[in-house]
Design a protein around this motif. Sequence first.
Motif, mmCIF file in Angstrom:
data_model
loop_
_atom_site.group_PDB
_atom_site.id
_atom_site.type_symbol
_atom_site.label_atom_id
_atom_site.label_comp_id
_atom_site.label_asym_id
_atom_site.label_seq_id
_atom_site.Cartn_x
_atom_site.Cartn_y
_atom_site.Cartn_z
ATOM 1 N N GLU A 1 0.813 -1.225 0.000
ATOM 2 C CA GLU A 1 0.000 0.000 0.000
ATOM 3 C C GLU A 1 0.847 1.276 0.000
ATOM 4 O O GLU A 1 0.325 2.351 -0.312
ATOM 5 N N ILE A 2 2.100 1.182 0.358
ATOM 6 C CA ILE A 2 2.928 2.399 0.367
ATOM 7 C C ILE A 2 4.033 2.375 -0.689
ATOM 8 O O ILE A 2 4.755 3.334 -0.857
ATOM 9 N N MET A 3 4.128 1.247 -1.431
ATOM 10 C CA MET A 3 5.242 1.169 -2.396
ATOM 11 C C MET A 3 4.930 1.909 -3.695
ATOM 12 O O MET A 3 3.776 2.119 -4.051
ATOM 13 N N ASP A 4 6.005 2.298 -4.379
ATOM 14 C CA ASP A 4 5.902 2.955 -5.681
ATOM 15 C C ASP A 4 5.932 1.853 -6.740
ATOM 16 O O ASP A 4 6.898 1.088 -6.823
ATOM 17 N N GLY B 1 7.792 -3.536 -6.685
ATOM 18 C CA GLY B 1 7.717 -2.126 -6.292
ATOM 19 C C GLY B 1 8.965 -1.701 -5.556
ATOM 20 O O GLY B 1 9.877 -2.510 -5.337
ATOM 21 N N VAL B 2 9.006 -0.441 -5.224
ATOM 22 C CA VAL B 2 10.110 0.117 -4.439
ATOM 23 C C VAL B 2 9.488 1.028 -3.379
ATOM 24 O O VAL B 2 8.585 1.803 -3.693
ATOM 25 N N VAL B 3 9.918 0.881 -2.134
ATOM 26 C CA VAL B 3 9.473 1.802 -1.079
ATOM 27 C C VAL B 3 10.525 2.888 -0.956
ATOM 28 O O VAL B 3 11.710 2.602 -0.846
ATOM 29 N N LEU C 1 7.544 -2.556 8.845
ATOM 30 C CA LEU C 1 8.840 -3.217 8.645
ATOM 31 C C LEU C 1 9.690 -2.379 7.678
ATOM 32 O O LEU C 1 10.881 -2.145 7.917
ATOM 33 N N ALA C 2 9.071 -1.898 6.597
ATOM 34 C CA ALA C 2 9.798 -1.049 5.635
ATOM 35 C C ALA C 2 10.255 0.241 6.317
ATOM 36 O O ALA C 2 11.352 0.739 6.068
ATOM 37 N N VAL C 3 9.411 0.766 7.201
ATOM 38 C CA VAL C 3 9.747 2.000 7.933
ATOM 39 C C VAL C 3 10.972 1.755 8.814
ATOM 40 O O VAL C 3 11.938 2.529 8.805
#
Lengths: 211, 211
Positions: free
Chosen positions: A5-8, A109-111, A85-87
């Motif tokens: 939901e937050i990835m590009d 994707g990429v975060v 986790l990405a954060v």
Amino acid sequence: MKVKEIMDKEFIAVSPEDRVVDVSLKMEETRKFTTPVVDGDGKLVGWVTSFDVMRGLRDGLELVSDIMQPPERIVHVNENDPARLAVLETAHHKLVSIPVLDDSGRVVGVVRSFDIVETLSQLYEIKVSKIFEAMNGELKGVSWDELMEAAAIITRRRTGKRIKPKEYEERIRNSTFGEAIWATGGLEKFFVGLIAIGELVIARKIARARK
Amino acid sequence: MKVKEIMDKEFIAVSPEDRVVDVSLKMEETRKFTTPVVDGDGKLVGWVTSFDVMRGLRDGLELVSDIMQPPERIVHVNENDPARLAVLETAHHKLVSIPVLDDSGRVVGVVRSFDIVETLSQLYEIKVSKIFEAMNGELKGVSWDELMEAAAIITRRRTGKRIKPKEYEERIRNSTFGEAIWATGGLEKFFVGLIAIGELVIARKIARARK
């Protein structure tokens, strides 16, 4: 919230056989400091940062395979991992971006750190009045004016400063959750203030009901 | 919180007369994707990203002055600005770093997106139990067990799921504010749940006092 939901999803990807000079143009054009390197199936086989590209250009290295970092050294997350986790990985490893894989190891994707900043800061940008409105909706039988009056009383008790209910109302309409946390000295103190206001209006409501 | 509290003071800075190839080595060594360009007084006169360096290396441009972006195009903040301004600028312009100036226009630091992520995420990493402890400290005459019992009752009312007070206590000791917000569906909903719990224990406390 999940990583997906937050990835590009509009990331660029390059192949190990691409020329360094072409990758440099592509990164500059799309303003990406990093790019995943993928094989024919879209699986992650390497990672290139603009540091690697600079080194390649400086030392006359021709292909992406000459400059890329091997997959075992790449910090990555799965699309179904929790977003936090990405954060945590971004903050811990001081990264500007992290590739996101699906269960088969393909890059989906990429975060990016500034997207995380945007997502996290949205929480801070909520107006304090929204929290009071939610509180008002929950406390059946307490009017908005009573809530503001209680807030003014609690503020005076805690800070010694007199404030009118209308002034308090104006203040919370103009200030955000982030500002309130910083002004009160932390999340716990902010909540404690709200609980004190809640306690006062509830006590008054019960007293009124018993009359 | 002010910008100066979240900025990196260990930034690198280069001069317009520096050679592009040397700057490229310096950026790679220190892992900085961007660097401010300063004059002899330390004043901001330009900005160089690794895209500019790549272009310089590719096109054989020799000096920083040949590749740098002019000062009027650089998004910057003052050291005394509120930290949230740096947060908003980072998210809005999708930047990885922003130079920080003092009142005389000298560069005194750089705010980096991953440092912002770290600062913002610390808020999310607070254990939910800390908020309950603060609430418990505020609500004089309510014991911790009564608070957990009320929390278990409210949880059952709202979700239909039975949970024992001890289980609730364990859950809040293991979960963070960030997880709780995501689990309940937002800050306002999380707060409404807390108010409902507060209302129940306060009503019980008042009822007990009247007996």
